[in-house]
Enzyme design. Structure first.
Site, short mmCIF file in Angstrom:
data_model
loop_
_atom_site.label_atom_id
_atom_site.label_comp_id
_atom_site.label_asym_id
_atom_site.label_seq_id
_atom_site.Cartn_x
_atom_site.Cartn_y
_atom_site.Cartn_z
N GLY A 1 27.62 41.26 11.29
CA GLY A 1 27.10 42.04 12.40
C GLY A 1 27.39 41.40 13.75
O GLY A 1 28.28 40.57 13.88
N ALA A 2 26.62 41.82 14.78
CA ALA A 2 26.91 41.45 16.17
C ALA A 2 28.38 41.80 16.46
O ALA A 2 29.16 40.98 16.92
CB ALA A 2 26.61 39.98 16.45
N HIS B 1 35.89 42.44 14.96
CA HIS B 1 35.44 43.17 13.77
C HIS B 1 36.04 44.58 13.74
O HIS B 1 36.46 45.07 12.70
CB HIS B 1 33.91 43.31 13.78
CG HIS B 1 33.15 42.02 13.75
ND1 HIS B 1 32.40 41.56 14.81
CD2 HIS B 1 33.01 41.08 12.78
CE1 HIS B 1 31.82 40.43 14.49
NE2 HIS B 1 32.18 40.09 13.27
P1 AMP Z 1 31.65 37.45 10.82
O1 AMP Z 1 30.81 38.60 11.23
O2 AMP Z 1 31.74 36.36 11.84
O3 AMP Z 1 31.33 36.96 9.43
O4 AMP Z 1 33.12 38.01 10.73
C1 AMP Z 1 33.40 39.12 9.91
C2 AMP Z 1 34.90 39.27 9.79
O5 AMP Z 1 35.45 39.47 11.09
C3 AMP Z 1 35.58 38.02 9.21
O6 AMP Z 1 36.62 38.42 8.33
C4 AMP Z 1 36.12 37.35 10.45
O7 AMP Z 1 37.25 36.55 10.20
C5 AMP Z 1 36.49 38.56 11.29
N1 AMP Z 1 36.60 38.19 12.71
C6 AMP Z 1 35.65 37.57 13.47
N2 AMP Z 1 36.12 37.34 14.72
C7 AMP Z 1 37.38 37.83 14.74
C8 AMP Z 1 38.40 37.89 15.74
N3 AMP Z 1 38.22 37.40 16.97
N4 AMP Z 1 39.58 38.46 15.42
C9 AMP Z 1 39.80 38.96 14.17
N5 AMP Z 1 38.88 38.92 13.18
C10 AMP Z 1 37.69 38.38 13.47
#
Ligand code: AMP
Length: 301
Positions: free
Chosen positions: A33-34, A39
């Protein structure tokens, strides 16, 4: 767009969405989230290759250490649902902790050597927690493909390795890193940076850009370290590691390594731990100009 909070409801909604499609083609985007543009880029990629896009929003307690930011991790569900819907998500899975871990925590995935180094060394048990929840979510959602960001390069490598070692069905797709206009990799944790810290945080990307200009692993590492050293000396950042690794194993490459590699950096800015990486390719020596720069392809330059 539908929202399911329970596993049974998720399965029902999934069946509704895939019922008329042969073969059903489900893409899954797990998140905590967030939501930001990073994402949403995963959703866009998923949308382009699948009939049905399912996202999960679940802040997984298992991947946070006792002194980490589980309690303060941003939770913005209403805004997230609006963003997910606008991006074309069909179904969002928003389980409670009790829904995912109804029987407490006993059996879990061990991330092995690939999960013990770098982020795993700084955050013991982190990748065990990540892999355990990803395995559970893959079993619940049963996607044909799952999309993960290359921002979390070690996480992606661990997941690919789990799929290989445990014979999982889902195809794993790695999506490019999405950055702010000034180069800062987008992260849900960036909101914790003060304006001054936000500027200091740019050092991470700057160090990777310096590495990218070099043609050997040794030179790339030295160039990145030089950029980081200044911010470390002023106390702007606390460097955890900067390294050049094999993307599949996360092991540091040898000085004479040639081919595709990853430069990884992790640092704490204020109280916020940030990671970033960049893909590098080290050419064979005969492709390097005498001045040290790579030979440019006249067809593309
Ligand atoms: P998280 O919510 O931080 O667990 O991230 C969820 C998914 O979004 C994971 O696969 C992350 O690698 C991806 N993600 C987070 N930040 C980025 C970004 N800046 N660029 C591409 N993918 C991202």
């Amino acid at each position: 767009m539908r929202v399911a909070t329970g596993v049974a409801e998720l399965e029902l909604r999934r069946a509704e969405l895939t019922g008329g499609i042969t073969p059903p083609n489900v893409a899954f985007v797990p998140t905590m989230g967030a939501l930001h543009e990073g994402h949403l880029s995963l959703v866009k990629l998923a949308r382009g290759v699948a009939d049905v896009v399912i996202m999960s929003i679940f802040v997984n307690p298992l991947q946070f250490g006792p002194n980490e930011d589980y309690a303060r991790y941003p939770r913005t569900l209403e805004v997230d649902l609006a963003k997910a819907e606008a991006a074309g998500v069909d179904l969002v899975f928003t389980p409670s902790v009790a829904e995912i871990y109804p029987a407490g925590r006993q059996i879990s995935v061990n991330a092995g050597a690939i999960g013990a180094v770098l982020e795993g060394a700084a955050r013991p048990g982190h990748f065990d927690g990540v892999l355990t929840v990803v395995l559970k979510l893959l079993n619940i959602v049963r996607p044909d493909i799952a999309v993960f960001g290359r921002k979390d390069a070690q996480q992606l490598a661990c997941i690919r390795r789990m799929v290989l070692d445990l014979n999982l069905d889902a195809g794993i797709v790695g999506a490019p890193i999405i950055r702010e206009a000034d180069g800062l990799a987008m992260s849900s944790r960036n909101r914790f940076l003060s304006p001054a810290e936000r500027i200091s945080a740019l050092t991470l990307h700057a160090s990777l850009q310096a590495a990218e200009l070099e043609t050997t692993p040794v030179a790339a590492l030295a160039a990145a370290e030089l950029v980081l050293a200044k911010a470390v000396s002023t106390g702007e950042i606390e460097l955890d590691y900067v390294t050049v690794v094999n993307p599949a194993t996360m092991a540091a490459v040898s000085p004479d390594f040639r081919g595709p590699a990853l430069a990884l950096v992790a640092a704490t800015v204020g109280t916020t731990r940030l990671i970033d990486n960049i893909e590098l390719t080290f050419p064979e020596p005969d492709l390097v100009e005498p001045d040290g720069g790579p030979v440019l392809n006249p067809a593309t330059h």
